[in-house]
Design an enzyme around this catalytic site. Structure first.
Site, short mmCIF file in Angstrom:
data_model
loop_
_atom_site.label_atom_id
_atom_site.label_comp_id
_atom_site.label_asym_id
_atom_site.label_seq_id
_atom_site.Cartn_x
_atom_site.Cartn_y
_atom_site.Cartn_z
N ARG A 213 -8.83 -0.18 4.29
CA ARG A 213 -8.02 1.16 4.07
C ARG A 213 -6.70 0.27 3.28
O ARG A 213 -5.84 0.91 2.29
CB ARG A 213 -7.52 2.12 4.93
CG ARG A 213 -8.70 2.82 5.01
CD ARG A 213 -8.41 4.08 6.03
NE ARG A 213 -7.24 4.82 5.31
CZ ARG A 213 -6.57 5.89 5.69
NH1 ARG A 213 -6.91 6.24 6.95
NH2 ARG A 213 -5.74 6.30 5.14
N LYS B 266 0.97 -1.25 -0.06
CA LYS B 266 -0.05 -0.09 -0.03
C LYS B 266 0.91 1.24 0.03
O LYS B 266 0.72 2.04 -0.74
CB LYS B 266 -0.95 0.02 1.03
CG LYS B 266 -1.28 1.42 1.36
CD LYS B 266 -2.44 1.31 2.67
CE LYS B 266 -1.72 1.80 4.05
NZ LYS B 266 -1.55 3.03 4.31
N ASN B 267 1.78 1.46 0.93
CA ASN B 267 2.56 2.54 1.02
C ASN B 267 3.76 2.85 -0.13
O ASN B 267 4.10 4.00 -0.26
CB ASN B 267 3.23 2.67 2.57
CG ASN B 267 2.39 2.62 3.68
OD1 ASN B 267 1.07 3.19 3.23
ND2 ASN B 267 2.69 2.35 4.75
N ASP C 292 4.60 0.48 12.00
CA ASP C 292 3.28 -0.21 11.48
C ASP C 292 3.17 -1.63 11.81
O ASP C 292 2.02 -2.10 11.49
CB ASP C 292 3.35 0.06 9.90
CG ASP C 292 3.40 1.35 9.35
OD1 ASP C 292 2.69 2.26 10.39
OD2 ASP C 292 3.14 1.55 8.18
N ARG D 57 1.38 14.42 13.19
CA ARG D 57 1.90 14.29 12.09
C ARG D 57 1.84 15.51 11.08
O ARG D 57 1.12 15.85 10.23
CB ARG D 57 1.07 13.10 11.31
CG ARG D 57 0.88 11.72 12.20
CD ARG D 57 0.02 10.77 11.48
NE ARG D 57 1.03 10.18 10.24
CZ ARG D 57 0.40 9.54 9.28
NH1 ARG D 57 -0.72 8.82 9.68
NH2 ARG D 57 1.13 8.80 8.48
N CYS E 70 -4.16 13.35 13.37
CA CYS E 70 -4.55 11.97 13.18
C CYS E 70 -4.59 11.32 14.66
O CYS E 70 -4.18 11.80 15.45
CB CYS E 70 -3.23 11.27 12.05
SG CYS E 70 -3.20 9.78 11.70
C1 EPZ Z 1 4.49 6.76 6.52
O1 EPZ Z 1 3.85 7.88 6.91
C2 EPZ Z 1 3.46 5.47 6.32
N1 EPZ Z 1 2.57 6.23 5.14
C3 EPZ Z 1 3.16 5.25 7.55
O2 EPZ Z 1 2.24 4.23 7.53
C4 EPZ Z 1 4.30 4.91 8.67
O3 EPZ Z 1 3.59 4.73 9.85
C5 EPZ Z 1 5.05 6.14 8.58
O4 EPZ Z 1 5.57 6.49 7.23
C6 EPZ Z 1 6.45 5.58 9.36
O5 EPZ Z 1 7.08 4.45 8.70
C7 EPZ Z 1 2.79 6.21 4.05
O6 EPZ Z 1 3.51 5.46 3.68
C8 EPZ Z 1 1.52 6.47 3.19
P1 EPZ Z 1 6.82 10.14 8.29
P2 EPZ Z 1 4.53 9.20 6.86
O7 EPZ Z 1 6.65 11.35 7.59
O8 EPZ Z 1 5.15 9.52 5.68
C9 EPZ Z 1 7.29 13.31 11.78
C10 EPZ Z 1 0.04 2.98 7.74
O9 EPZ Z 1 -0.80 2.55 8.77
N2 EPZ Z 1 7.24 14.62 10.55
O10 EPZ Z 1 8.08 9.12 8.00
O11 EPZ Z 1 3.37 10.32 7.10
C11 EPZ Z 1 6.18 12.71 12.05
O12 EPZ Z 1 5.31 13.56 12.87
C12 EPZ Z 1 0.84 4.47 8.16
O13 EPZ Z 1 0.20 2.28 6.50
C13 EPZ Z 1 7.56 15.59 11.03
O14 EPZ Z 1 7.87 16.02 12.06
O15 EPZ Z 1 5.37 9.35 8.20
C14 EPZ Z 1 6.56 11.40 12.45
O16 EPZ Z 1 6.90 11.61 13.89
C15 EPZ Z 1 0.55 5.00 8.95
N3 EPZ Z 1 7.40 16.69 9.94
C16 EPZ Z 1 7.90 11.20 11.83
O17 EPZ Z 1 8.30 12.36 11.16
C17 EPZ Z 1 6.88 16.26 8.62
O18 EPZ Z 1 6.94 17.13 7.94
C18 EPZ Z 1 7.81 10.13 10.58
O19 EPZ Z 1 6.87 10.55 9.71
C19 EPZ Z 1 6.56 14.93 8.46
C20 EPZ Z 1 6.85 14.04 9.33
#
Ligand code: EPZ
Length: 416
Positions: A394, A19-20, A302, A119, A114
């Site tokens: 989803r 998915k991701n 995840d 996030r 969320c």
């Molecule tokens: C991706 O989300 C995945 N989603 C998530 O899967 C997964 O949990 C996550 O990566 C971590 O592996 C998709 O790929 C669609 P991040 P993403 O930006 O990209 C902080 C699932 O269940 N951050 O790597 O949104 C954030 O708050 C989902 O399939 C900032 O501070 O995750 C977090 O603490 C849930 N500023 C950390 O980085 C930003 O601008 C990692 O988030 C962006 C992120």
């Protein structure tokens, strides 16, 4: 989802596409006026949402087969990702980069909070700003403009998956060279880079901390097969171990699952490579472990909920620390209602086992939490009813059918 627990999972199961990986790869279709074909696309609610989002931009979508999707962005008719869609699927936000690169403008709703944490999207915005876009926040939308993006050196405060993907898709058509430092190393980022390379992008270092992009004027059509879903693999592994089963997971990407395999083995699972996948079984009692979620190649957040459910069956105290999201223990309260012994303090949860889980009605709060409850339900006595199954739909393709084929007694209530 109604589960009559206690049956060990046995047999062979086939993974779906990730998915991701699929979602950002779909957004990459915006970058070219030629058709792209994406194979191994899982049939999920989120994929439907992405098709709807792209449709609003003028991208035509056509299923060529069960899992083959053609996307064609011949000419864009819009440049907006509306709140209604972005709020249901945060991954929509990665359309910002490709839209900016192709159309020179994008209006993308910010996703808001969320269930699993705040996030924010600050790193995505800082990234496209560094590439020369003018960005304003108005009425809950990010409005970005750039006649032509210009390559830049970008350091990410933390290795965000989505920010890396957004910046990568903006940079492939920027003028000159972009270097993304402290980039996310997740396999899904690597897969997106492979898709972009097939479209003619010049990218080096995807899958490492430093990604270098040499911008090109034009991208063309491509044909790309999405990688198998490592999180689905880990979820099925947890379910197998929790039930004392023995399952072959076809397509399991062993190289992407090293941390998961290591932790499951430490807990007492038997895991061995087989042709085109992994075999996982449990014959003896489970041992408690310490687990810390980390960016790839660390243990994935995840799979934290599914591991928590599994560790309720281990003989002793396990310690789980969640370092990626601030509020990702929502499943713990539901597990406690099923008889688990879990104490939480801040980002750490102590799970004492083995607990005799007893079936109960439980409520899912997000996708992976739901899967954690399914794992618990499969290991529990009697009947567990997991409500709000739309979360599962989803991100898990045909989960009830796949688990049913492995011998689980699971059915979907008609009114879901
Ligand atoms: C991706 O989300 C995945 N989603 C998530 O899967 C997964 O949990 C996550 O990566 C971590 O592996 C998709 O790929 C669609 P991040 P993403 O930006 O990209 C902080 C699932 O269940 N951050 O790597 O949104 C954030 O708050 C989902 O399939 C900032 O501070 O995750 C977090 O603490 C849930 N500023 C950390 O980085 C930003 O601008 C990692 O988030 C962006 C992120």
């Amino acid at each position: 989802m109604i589960i009559h627990g206690g049956a060990p999972l046995r047999g062979v199961v086939e993974l779906s596409g990730s998915k991701n990986a699929t979602l950002p790869i779909m957004m990459a279709a915006v970058l070219t006026d030629e058709p792209v074909v994406i194979r191994n696309v899982p049939r999920l609610r989120d994929v439907k949402t992405a098709i709807e989002l792209l449709g609003g931009l003028g991208v035509a979508a056509r299923w060529l087969g069960d899992h083959e999707l053609e996307l064609h962005a011949r000419a864009l008719s819009g440049h907006e990702a509306p709140y209604d869609l972005v709020k249901t699927m945060r991954a929509s936000f990665v359309v910002l980069g490709p839209l900016l690169a192709r159309a020179g403008r994008a209006r993308v709703s910010t996703p808001g909070g969320c269930a699993i944490g705040a996030r924010p999207v600050n790193l995505h915005i800082a990234g496209v700003r560094a590439l020369g876009a003018r960005v304003q926040m108005r009425h809950g939308y990010v409005e970005a403009h750039a006649a032509r993006l210009i390559g830049a050196r970008i350091w990410l405060d933390n290795p965000s998956v989505g920010a890396t993907e957004n910046i990568l898709m903006a940079a492939v058509r920027a003028r000159g060279r972009t270097v993304i430092e402290n980039a996310a190393r997740e396999p899904e980022v690597r897969d997106l880079a492979r898709m972009l390379a097939a479209m003619g992008a010049r990218i080096a270092g995807a899958g490492t901390h430093v990604i270098e992009v040499e911008g090109v004027d034009r991208l063309h059509g491509a044909d790309h097969a999405v990688i198998p879903d490592r999180i689905e693999a880990g979820s099925l592994m947890a379910a197998t171990v929790a039930t004392g089963g023995d399952v072959i997971i076809r397509g399991a990407p062993a190289g992407d699952l090293e941390a998961v395999v290591a932790k499951l083995a430490e807990a007492g699972a038997e895991i061995s490579p087989v042709a085109d996948g992994l075999r996982i079984a449990r014959n003896g009692p489970l041992r408690p472990i310490e687990l810390r979620t980390l960016p790839y190649p660390g243990f994935p957040t995840d799979l934290q909920a599914q591991m928590m459910a599994l560790l309720t069956q281990a003989d002793g105290a396990s310690v789980i620390t969640e370092t990626i999201f601030e509020n990702r223990f929502m499943h713990a309260q539901e597990l406690i209602r099923m008889g688990a012994d879990i104490v939480m303090k801040g980002a750490t949860a102590v799970v004492r086992g083995p607990s005799r889980l007893s079936g109960a009605p439980v409520m899912a709060t997000d996708l992976r939490a739901s899967m954690g409850l399914i794992v618990a339900g499969l290991a529990a006595e009697n009947t567990t009813t997991v409500s709000r199954v739309y979360h599962l739909d989803r991100g898990y393709e045909a989960l009830d059918r796949k688990l049913g084929a492995l011998g689980a007694r699971i059915e979907r209530a008609a009114d879901e």
